[in-house]
Design a protein around this motif. Structure first.
Motif, PDB file in Angstrom:
ATOM      1  N   CYS A 100       2.906  69.142  70.245  1.00 19.18           N
ATOM      2  CA  CYS A 100       3.345  69.338  71.639  1.00 19.18           C
ATOM      3  C   CYS A 100       2.945  68.137  72.489  1.00 19.18           C
ATOM      4  O   CYS A 100       3.741  67.633  73.295  1.00 19.18           O
ATOM      5  N   ALA A 101       1.711  67.664  72.318  1.00 20.49           N
ATOM      6  CA  ALA A 101       1.256  66.507  73.091  1.00 20.49           C
ATOM      7  C   ALA A 101       2.080  65.265  72.765  1.00 20.49           C
ATOM      8  O   ALA A 101       2.337  64.428  73.637  1.00 20.49           O
ATOM      9  N   ARG A 102       2.506  65.154  71.530  1.00 18.34           N
ATOM     10  CA  ARG A 102       3.253  63.961  71.116  1.00 18.34           C
ATOM     11  C   ARG A 102       4.623  63.884  71.782  1.00 18.34           C
ATOM     12  O   ARG A 102       5.144  62.778  72.014  1.00 18.34           O
ATOM     13  N   ILE A 103       5.215  65.031  72.112  1.00 18.50           N
ATOM     14  CA  ILE A 103       6.540  65.008  72.752  1.00 18.50           C
ATOM     15  C   ILE A 103       6.468  65.407  74.222  1.00 18.50           C
ATOM     16  O   ILE A 103       7.507  65.530  74.882  1.00 18.50           O
ATOM     17  N   GLY A 104       5.270  65.614  74.751  1.00 19.48           N
ATOM     18  CA  GLY A 104       5.123  65.969  76.164  1.00 19.48           C
ATOM     19  C   GLY A 104       5.418  67.413  76.465  1.00 19.48           C
ATOM     20  O   GLY A 104       5.577  67.789  77.631  1.00 19.48           O
ATOM     21  N   ALA A 105       5.489  68.258  75.415  1.00 17.12           N
ATOM     22  CA  ALA A 105       5.678  69.689  75.634  1.00 17.12           C
ATOM     23  C   ALA A 105       4.339  70.333  76.003  1.00 17.12           C
ATOM     24  O   ALA A 105       3.273  69.713  75.900  1.00 17.12           O
ATOM     25  N   VAL A 106       4.401  71.580  76.419  1.00 19.63           N
ATOM     26  CA  VAL A 106       3.213  72.302  76.857  1.00 19.63           C
ATOM     27  C   VAL A 106       2.819  73.312  75.804  1.00 19.63           C
ATOM     28  O   VAL A 106       3.603  74.189  75.437  1.00 19.63           O
ATOM     29  N   ALA A 107       1.600  73.195  75.301  1.00 23.44           N
ATOM     30  CA  ALA A 107       1.098  74.142  74.303  1.00 23.44           C
ATOM     31  C   ALA A 107       0.694  75.436  74.993  1.00 23.44           C
ATOM     32  O   ALA A 107      -0.023  75.423  75.994  1.00 23.44           O
ATOM     33  N   ASN A 108       1.146  76.558  74.431  1.00 23.37           N
ATOM     34  CA  ASN A 108       0.802  77.871  74.973  1.00 23.37           C
ATOM     35  C   ASN A 108       0.334  78.787  73.841  1.00 23.37           C
ATOM     36  O   ASN A 108       1.073  79.614  73.341  1.00 23.37           O
ATOM     37  N   PRO A 109      -0.925  78.609  73.415  1.00 28.50           N
ATOM     38  CA  PRO A 109      -1.457  79.510  72.393  1.00 28.50           C
ATOM     39  C   PRO A 109      -1.731  80.884  72.983  1.00 28.50           C
ATOM     40  O   PRO A 109      -2.215  81.001  74.122  1.00 28.50           O
TER      41      PRO A 109
END
Length: 550
Positions: A100-109
Motif C-alpha cells: 500500500c505504501a509503495r503505491i500511495g494507497a491507505v492500509a486499513n487493517p
C-alpha cells in the motif's frame, strides 16, 4: 477517497523544524535494508497449522511486496484508495502494508474478531476498494462471510481470499508476475498512511488517520526510550491489526532493519519455544500475554535467556505480575499508555521498569506534552487527578469524515477522555476513564454499541454494561438487565442473540445479572458506579470460591 486530516497543517512547520517529523516513509527503510542487509531475515512467520516457519529475507520480502503492489495497481487501486485486510499475523499482512505504501494507497487493517456487523460499517465508511480475508482462521469461514457481504459493499472492486483456490485466491490475484511496472506516485510523508478504527462511546467506531510523519515520530521516540536496535529480534504475537501490532511489532523492525518473528495464534508455551529458537529479545502486548507465559514457565516450560524486554500497554499491570515475570523469566516489564489516536504516549524506561511500572504508566515520549486539568481547564498540581490532555508530534490527523469529533483545541491539546495524575518525577498514572469503555485483554469494548444490541432483544426493558476486574485479562464485561414482565433471559440466550447479530464474540459480556431495576439518581441518570461495585463484589466472591476449591 477525499481525506481531511485537518489536524496536520498547524503542526507541519514546527514539527519539521524540531526534527520530530523526518519526512520519511516505510519505503525509505526498505530501500536502506536492500542496500545494507538484503539477505538478513526480515520476517520469520510461524503458523498454527505448520511445523516449520516461513523465512523471508529483506530481498525476498521486497520481491513479494513489489508483486503485490503491481497487482493492486492493476486492480485500479491508486493513491489514497483504501485497502482493507482482515488477516492474522502473517508475512502477507506486513507485505500488504508495504505494498500500500509503495503505491500511495491507505492500509486499513481490521481485527479478525470482527464480523458482518462491524465490517459492513467499516468498509462502507472508508469506501474500501479491496478486501482481503483468510479462507478460514480459527475455525471461522471468512470467505463465506465476505461473499455474503459483497452486495452491500458498492465501493469494493475486489475481494481476495488468502488460501483460496478460486479466481479470488491471493496467489492468483496478488502474486502473479504479469502486472505492469509501477508508474504512479508512491506515499508522501504527509499522506494518510494508515486508517485504523477505534472503539468509541458513540455507538460506531471512529476512523483514525495517521501519516508516516505522525506515526513514525512516535516509533522513533519509542525506539530511543526502549533502547532497540538492528540486533533485536521482535516477537509479533499481539494482533497486528491493532496499532500495537502494526506500529511496534511490524513497522519498528522494518525501521531498524531488524527481524520480526510472527505468531498467528497465541499459545504461551509455543511462544516461549519460538523465543528460544529465534533468540527473541523484545515484544509488546497486554499483560494477559505475560501472565500466560509466567504460568507456562511455572509449569515447566524453560524461559528464553535472550528475551529480556517486554512492554505492556492496554491496561494497568499488577505489580505482582511484574515481579513474577522478573523472577520466573528474567523479563523486565515496562508499562506504557497510549491510544490509537497518538500511539504510545508514555513509557517506563527499562532501567526504571521494576520500580515504576507497577505504580505508573511511564513518562511522555519525546515530542509529546501532557497536562492534567480540572473541570474549568486549569492545570492541576502534581499528584492531583483530573482530565488528561495531550499534544505533540504523534497526534493523529483527525477522524475520517468526522472532524467535529476530533476533540482538539485551537492550540493543539487533545482531550483523551481519561482521568490521570502526574507524580513528582513526571510519571503518568491513569486512574479512571471518563470514556465508557471496558478494556478486556487490551481490547476496547464499545459499551454503548453492546448495550444497543442488548436493547434490541424483545425481553429487555433496560440494560447497562460495566467492567469488573479479572486477574488475567484486566477486565471482563457484565451486563445488568431488567426484563419486561412475563419474559425470560439467560446467559445462553444472550450469547445466542449476539451470535445471531454477527458481531465479534468478544462483544458478548461474560456475565449476566438480572435485576428488578437499574440504579439511578432522582433525575433518572444511571449510576454505573454502583453497578461496577456490585460486579466487582461478584468477581471477588467467585475468586474466593476458586481459591477454596484449589
Amino acid at each position: 477517497m477525499n481525506f481531511d486530516p485537518i489536524l496536520l497543517a498547524p503542526r507541519m512547520a514546527p514539527m519539521k523544524a524540531a526534527g520530530l517529523w523526518r519526512d520519511q516513509t516505510i519505503n525509505t527503510f526498505m530501500a536502506r535494508a536492500l542496500e545494507d542487509c538484503p539477505d538478513k531475515p526480515a520476517i520469520v512467520a510461524y503458523r498454527q497449522d505448520a511445523e516449520a516457519p516461513e523465512r523471508l529475507s529483506y530481498r525476498e520480502l521486497d520481491r513479494r511486496v513489489e508483486r503485490i503492489a503491481r497487482n493492486l495497481a492493476a486492480l485500479g487501486v491508486g493513491h489514497a484508495d483504501v485497502v482493507t485486510f482482515q488477516l492474522p499475523n502473517s508475512w502477507e499482512f506486513i507485505a500488504l502494508a508495504l505494498a500500500c505504501a509503495r503505491i500511495g494507497a491507505v492500509a486499513n487493517p481490521v481485527m479478525p474478531i470482527f464480523r458482518q456487523h462491524e465490517l459492513n460499517f467499516m468498509l462502507n465508511f472508508g469506501e474500501s476498494k479491496v478486501f482481503i480475508v483468510p479462507k478460514t482462521f480459527r475455525g471461522f469461514d471468512y470467505e463465506a462471510m465476505a461473499r455474503e457481504m459483497l452486495p452491500g459493499l458498492p465501493h469494493l472492486r475486489r475481494m481476495v481470499v488468502l488460501g483460496g483456490d478460486g479466481d479470488d485466491g491471493f496467489e492468483r490475484v496478488l502474486m502473479k508476475d504479469s502486472a505492469a511496472p509501477l508508474s504512479g506516485p508512491g506515499l508522501a510523508p504527509d499522506d494518510v498512511l494508515l486508517l485504523m478504527y477505534t472503539s468509541g462511546t458513540t455507538g460506531e467506531p471512529k476512523a483514525v488517520m495517521h501519516t508516516s510523519n505522525t506515526l513514525f515520530s512516535n516509533l522513533h521516540a519509542y525506539i530511543e526510550i526502549m533502547q532497540l536496535g538492528a540486533q533485536d529480534v521482535v516477537l509479533g504475537a499481539s494482533p497486528m491489526a491493532h496499532l500495537t501490532g502494526y506500529g511496534y511489532l511490524a513497522m519498528i523492525p522494518l525501521i531498524l532493519n531488524s527481524t520480526t518473528v510472527l505468531l498467528d495464534v497465541w499459545d504461551a508455551r509455543r511462544a516461549l519455544q519460538i523465543a528460544r529458537a529465534e533468540s527473541v529479545t523484545f515484544s509488546m502486548a497486554s499483560s494477559a500475554f505475560v501472565a500466560d507465559m509466567c504460568l507456562a514457565v511455572e509449569n515447566g516450560e524453560p524461559p528464553s535467556p535472550t528475551f529480556t524486554k517486554f512492554n505492556c500497554a492496554g491496561a494497568p499491570i499488577p505489580p505482582v505480575l511484574i515481579e513474577r515475570a522478573w523472577r520466573a523469566m528474567g523479563l523486565r516489564i515496562s508499562s506504557a499508555w497510549g491510544m490509537t489516536e497518538c500511539g504510545a504516549v508514555t513509557v517506563t524506561e527499562p532501567a526504571r521498569a521494576l520500580e515504576k511500572s507497577g505504580v505508573s504508566d511511564g513518562r511522555p515520549l519525546p515530542g509529546i506534552e501532557l497536562k492534567v486539568v480540572d473541570a474549568n481547564g486549569a492545570e492541576l498540581p502534581v499528584g492531583e487527578t483530573g482530565a488528561l490532555k495531550i499534544r505533540g508530534a504523534s497526534l493523529f490527523g483527525g477522524y475520517l469524515k468526522r472532524p467535529q469529533l476530533n476533540a482538539t483545541t485551537g492550540d493543539g491539546w487533545f482531550d483523551t477522555g481519561d482521568l490521570a495524575f502526574i507524580d513528582a518525577e513526571g510519571y503518568l498514572r491513569i486512574n479512571g476513564r471518563s470514556k465508557d469503555l471496558v478494556i478486556r485483554g487490551g481490547e476496547n469494548l464499545p459499551v454503548m454499541e453492546i448495550e444497543n444490541l442488548l436493547y434490541g432483544h424483545p425481553a429487555i426493558m433496560a440494560c447497562a454494561v460495566v467492567g469488573y476486574p479479572d486477574k488475567r485479562l484486566g477486565e471482563r464485561a457484565c451486563a445488568f438487565v431488567s426484563l419486561k414482565p412475563g419474559t425470560h433471559f439467560s446467559l445462553e440466550e444472550m450469547r445466542a442473540w449476539f451470535e445471531e447479530r454477527q458481531v465479534a464474540r468478544q462483544y458478548c459480556p461474560e456475565r449476566l445479572e438480572i435485576v428488578d431495576a437499574l440504579p439511578a439518581t432522582p433525575s433518572g441518570k444511571l449510576q454505573k458506579f454502583k453497578l461496577r461495585e456490585i460486579a466487582r463484589q461478584f468477581a471477588e466472591l467467585e475468586e474466593m470460591g476458586r481459591e477454596r476449591q484449589a
